[in-house]
Design a protein around this motif. Structure first.
Motif, short mmCIF file in Angstrom:
data_model
loop_
_atom_site.label_atom_id
_atom_site.label_comp_id
_atom_site.label_asym_id
_atom_site.label_seq_id
_atom_site.Cartn_x
_atom_site.Cartn_y
_atom_site.Cartn_z
N ASN A 199 17.91 -60.68 -29.09
CA ASN A 199 19.17 -61.39 -28.92
C ASN A 199 19.53 -62.24 -30.13
OD1 ASN A 199 19.73 -60.37 -26.33
ND2 ASN A 199 18.12 -61.70 -25.53
N PRO A 255 23.11 -60.54 -31.76
CA PRO A 255 23.98 -61.71 -31.73
C PRO A 255 23.21 -63.02 -31.70
CG PRO A 255 24.08 -60.50 -29.66
CD PRO A 255 23.31 -59.65 -30.61
N THR A 290 22.63 -67.15 -31.27
CA THR A 290 23.19 -68.27 -30.51
C THR A 290 23.51 -69.34 -31.55
OG1 THR A 290 21.85 -67.76 -28.59
CG2 THR A 290 22.74 -70.00 -28.73
N TRP A 322 25.41 -72.93 -33.16
CA TRP A 322 25.88 -74.29 -32.89
C TRP A 322 26.39 -74.87 -34.21
CZ3 TRP A 322 24.55 -78.91 -35.20
CH2 TRP A 322 25.13 -80.06 -34.65
N ALA A 381 32.41 -66.58 -31.62
CA ALA A 381 32.32 -66.29 -30.18
C ALA A 381 33.14 -65.05 -29.86
CB ALA A 381 32.81 -67.48 -29.38
N GLY A 417 31.26 -62.01 -30.59
CA GLY A 417 30.08 -61.67 -29.78
C GLY A 417 28.93 -62.66 -29.85
N ALA A 418 29.07 -63.72 -30.66
CA ALA A 418 27.98 -64.71 -30.72
C ALA A 418 28.01 -65.57 -29.46
CB ALA A 418 28.16 -65.60 -31.95
N ARG A 419 26.82 -66.03 -29.06
CA ARG A 419 26.78 -66.99 -27.97
C ARG A 419 26.87 -68.39 -28.58
NH1 ARG A 419 21.45 -64.61 -25.68
NH2 ARG A 419 21.29 -64.40 -27.92
N VAL A 420 27.66 -69.25 -27.97
CA VAL A 420 27.87 -70.58 -28.54
C VAL A 420 27.20 -71.62 -27.67
CG1 VAL A 420 29.60 -72.29 -29.24
CG2 VAL A 420 30.07 -69.83 -29.53
N ALA A 421 26.32 -72.44 -28.31
CA ALA A 421 25.65 -73.50 -27.58
C ALA A 421 26.45 -74.79 -27.69
CB ALA A 421 24.25 -73.70 -28.16
N ALA A 423 17.38 -71.46 -27.01
CA ALA A 423 17.77 -70.07 -26.74
C ALA A 423 16.92 -69.02 -27.46
CB ALA A 423 19.24 -69.87 -27.12
#
Ligand code: FVH
Length: 293
Positions: free
Chosen positions: A9, A33, A35, A37, A48, A51-55, A64
């Protein structure tokens, strides 16, 4: 703890400036992708959408992934961002430019918090990231085990060069290479100052200059050879006595062209000192002794 050789991930990535954003896009393009910040949250929005996950916080991002990559403005901002964040069991890779001493101190700091540490010096500008043909690479030093565990993930944005267990080594190589580049830029600035107000086609001149600098680049190998052997006269074809004489012509040309010689004179003064110390048959390697002893 088991460490994957490739984070399915993607890593946690803290810092989405020009470089951090380029790194994030490289991992996204590779199907891993990250995560992400960033202090200013708006910079994460385009990623985002890709496709990135944003913390929401740095701590949330760190939680993560086992692999945590920081790419911030400077070492002080790394300390600020990670203050109070639980790093136990994490692999921390610091791609923030810093000094060798800062890297050593940051490694100790990370180890005290239960993390393995790898320092990185990025030898690329953002458009070279995720573009293998660009020749960009990242120098790494610190935990070899960390480097080996994550080398596939680390190889996604750019080539990797591991330079040793001492965490200071990547920053030392990085700053040495950048220092040499700074000297080269100084020479380029002086050369263009000499010609720019004359009847000279600047693109044609640029082509000559690029060729000349490339032809002179192998000088670095004879410098290394001199330092290793201790014989600074070995293989010298253009000696210091001749070069110091030639410097007078360069300075006189600068005067004629009404160009300040302030970029050249500090180095020329060192060449003169070395000559005055009795080393006419060397090239410029002896200047290194004047800088370090
Ligand atoms: N860009 C380049 O050409 C060079 C190539 C070689 C390596 N450098 C180094 O990479 C580090 C990051 O550089 P960058 O280009 O991403 O820099 P910026 O675009 O200015 O982004 C800076 C990020 O740092 C965040 N930040 C700054 N101070 C703090 C702080 N006190 N707390 C938290 N975050 C901080 C900043 O956040 P924000 O301003 O968006 O909120 C950016 O994410 C750097 O070491 C280069 O020397 C790049």
């Amino acid at each position: 703890m088991e460490y994957d050789t490739f984070e399915k991930n993607g890593p946690a990535l803290l810092g989405l400036g020009a470089m951090g954003t380029a790194l994030a896009r490289a991992w996204l393009a590779a199907g891993h992708p990250p995560t992400v910040w960033n202090r200013t949250p708006g910079r994460a929005a385009p990623l985002a959408a890709e496709g990135a996950r944003v913390a929401g916080t740095a701590a949330e991002a760190v939680a993560a992934s086992d692999l945590v990559v920081v790419c911030l403005l400077d070492d002080a901002s790394v300390g600020e961002v990670l203050a109070g964040v639980d790093l136990t069991g994490k692999d921390l890779v610091d791609l923030t430019t810093g000094t060798p001493a800062q890297a050593r101190a940051r490694a100790r700091w990370a180890e005290e918090r239960g993390a393995r540490f790898l320092d990185g010096g990025i030898m690329a500008v953002p458009p070279m990231i995720g573009a293998p043909e660009s020749g960009g690479y990242v120098l790494y030093s610190g935990s070899r085990a960390l480097f080996e565990a994550h080398r596939d993930t680390l190889a996604v944005p750019a080539g990797t060069r591991y330079v040793g267990e001492d965490p200071a080594l990547a920053a030392l190589h990085d700053t040495a290479l950048l220092s040499a580049m700074t000297g080269m830029f100084a020479g380029i600035a002086h050369a263009f100052a000499l010609v720019r107000d004359e009847d000279v086609a600047l693109q044609d001149f640029a082509s000559l200059l690029a060729g000349w600098l490339t032809a002179m680049a192998p000088h670095v190998y004879s410098t290394a050879d001199h330092l290793e052997s201790g014989d600074y006269t070995k293989g010298v074809t253009s000696n210091l006595a001749m070069m110091v004489q030639g410097n007078a012509t360069l300075l006189r040309t600068a005067e004629e062209q009404k160009v300040s010689a302030e970029l050249l004179t500090p180095f020329m003064a060192l060449m003169e000192r070395r000559l005055a110390d009795g080393h006419p048959d060397e090239d410029t390697t002896g200047v290194i002794d004047l800088l370090t002893r």
